[in-house]
Design an enzyme around this catalytic site. Structure first.
Site, mmCIF file in Angstrom:
data_model
loop_
_atom_site.group_PDB
_atom_site.id
_atom_site.type_symbol
_atom_site.label_atom_id
_atom_site.label_comp_id
_atom_site.label_asym_id
_atom_site.label_seq_id
_atom_site.Cartn_x
_atom_site.Cartn_y
_atom_site.Cartn_z
ATOM 1 N N SER A 101 8.501 -10.453 3.045
ATOM 2 C CA SER A 101 7.247 -10.819 2.256
ATOM 3 C C SER A 101 7.423 -10.187 0.933
ATOM 4 C CB SER A 101 6.072 -9.917 3.103
ATOM 5 O OG SER A 101 5.898 -10.284 4.281
ATOM 6 N N ARG B 33 1.821 0.232 2.469
ATOM 7 C CA ARG B 33 3.117 -0.195 2.012
ATOM 8 C C ARG B 33 3.243 0.935 0.771
ATOM 9 N NH1 ARG B 33 2.520 -1.951 5.958
ATOM 10 N NH2 ARG B 33 2.921 -3.915 6.633
ATOM 11 N N GLU C 284 6.227 -6.888 -3.483
ATOM 12 C CA GLU C 284 6.523 -5.760 -2.627
ATOM 13 C C GLU C 284 7.940 -5.382 -2.878
ATOM 14 O OE1 GLU C 284 6.954 -5.164 2.523
ATOM 15 O OE2 GLU C 284 5.494 -6.443 1.290
#
Length: 351
Positions: free
Chosen positions: A239, A160, A343
């Site tokens: 998420s 990520r 995130e």
């Protein structure tokens, strides 16, 4: 280019949260994107890049500067090579690759947002990441003042993360190139156990591309991870926290906390994450810390379908969302000694 002043940004995000931008410019060509960026940089105007808005949390006061909405279009397939304009809708692009019989991104179906955002976050799900298929990213380099082509290696992809995320003020993604696989209509080898189980096969097996895509879409929908304006569980950024990657020492300390809190028979999720590191599950941590599905009494709550998604139930403010996120972070830290990291990108907001 379309230009608006004191323009609402909330409708451009999947959270449907945030205040207005001083100025909103919508660019439909690469040249317009570059022009808008150059103008902002020349004037010293703060610049916010907006794609699909699926990974963006904007503060209630909004953004004082120019918000540049990238609405470029272009999807070119040549053999197994794919080139996407940054503004292309990612879910549509995945569907086209499946229709063309090409494997490599079929398990990334249903992820909201634009193609240009995928390399920034190194988007991944159900055993696939875009870093495995991206060959080049064409971007405008604000520091150099020109367009550059970055190879996969130069993008510095990790979990990520990427060069673009590490230096968010430098690059504006214009186009993304991928190398896919012609496997006679079959998917790439399935890496995610849940996907394999749902398809009735073993990890490592291949299945028809359309079946892989449809199965992932069903799995995502069951977790509120496919956009639906009528379903407040999807008024989210998917998420909200990344899965923690812990050093061996930190994982040992975490493991001890789990046994102390939950008993000797409970084992936390653990996945190899490179030498000396282990990845665990943010969703598991949140649930075991007491933040179950549907947690919350205000207008921002945990999804009723998935503990990893924080949601706007329809009347939330960004501060409502952040208060919930802070509560979850503090609770997980107290319970297990692990600090969760958000995130989504925060603009005028923070934990």
């Amino acid at each position: 280019m379309q230009e608006l002043h004191d323009a609402p940004l909330a409708p451009l995000t999947t959270f449907r949260l945030g205040g207005p931008a001083t100025r909103l410019v919508t660019a439909t060509t690469d040249a317009e994107v570059v022009t808008a960026v150059r103008e902002a940089d020349a004037d010293g105007t703060p610049l916010l890049i907006v794609g699909g808005g699926s990974n963006l949390v904007i503060g209630d006061k909004g953004f004082e500067g120019t918000a540049l909405r990238i609405a470029t279009r272009g999807c070119e397939l040549a053999g197994t090579r794919l080139e996407l304009a940054a503004g292309e809708i990612w879910t549509d692009a995945v569907a086209r690759t499946v229709e063309a019989g090409l494997a490599g991104v079929e398990c990334l179906a249903g992820i909201p947002g634009s193609a240009g955002a995928t390399p920034i976050q190194n988007v991944g799900a159900y055993g696939q990441e875009v870093s495995t298929t991206i060959t080049e990213v064409i971007a405008y380099d604000r520091r150099a003042g020109g367009t550059v082509t970055l190879t996969n290696e130069e993008c510095a992809f990790s979990y990520r993360h990427s060069r673009f995320k590490a230096d968010p003020e430098r690059y504006v993604v214009l186009r993304v190139r991928f190398a896919l696989e012609d496997a006679d209509g079959l998917s790439a080898p399935l890496k995610y156990a849940e996907t394999a189980r749902a398809l009735g096969v073993e990890p490592g097996d291949r299945v028809p591309l359309a079946e892989a895509r449809e199965t992932v879409l069903k799995l995502r929908a069951g977790k509120g991870m496919v956009l639906d304006p009528e379903d407040h569980d999807t008024w989210s950024a998917g998420s909200f926290f990344t899965n923690p990657i812990l050093t061996d020492a930190d994982f040992a300390a975490f493991h001890a906390r789990v046994k102390e809190r939950l008993g000797d028979g409970v084992e936390p999720p653990a996945y190899p994450a490179g030498a000396g590191h282990t990845k665990t599950s943010a969703a598991w941590l949140i649930d075991k810390a007491g933040f179950t599905k549907g947690y919350g009494s205000g207008p921002a709550r945990i999804s009723t379908k998935h503990t990893l998604a924080l949601t706007n139930r329809g009347a939330a403010t960004t501060e409502d969302l952040l208060a919930l996120a802070r509560e979850v972070v503090a609770g997980v830290r107290e319970a297990f000694g692990v600090t969760l990291v958000n995130e989504p990108v925060m603009v005028g907001a923070g934990l």
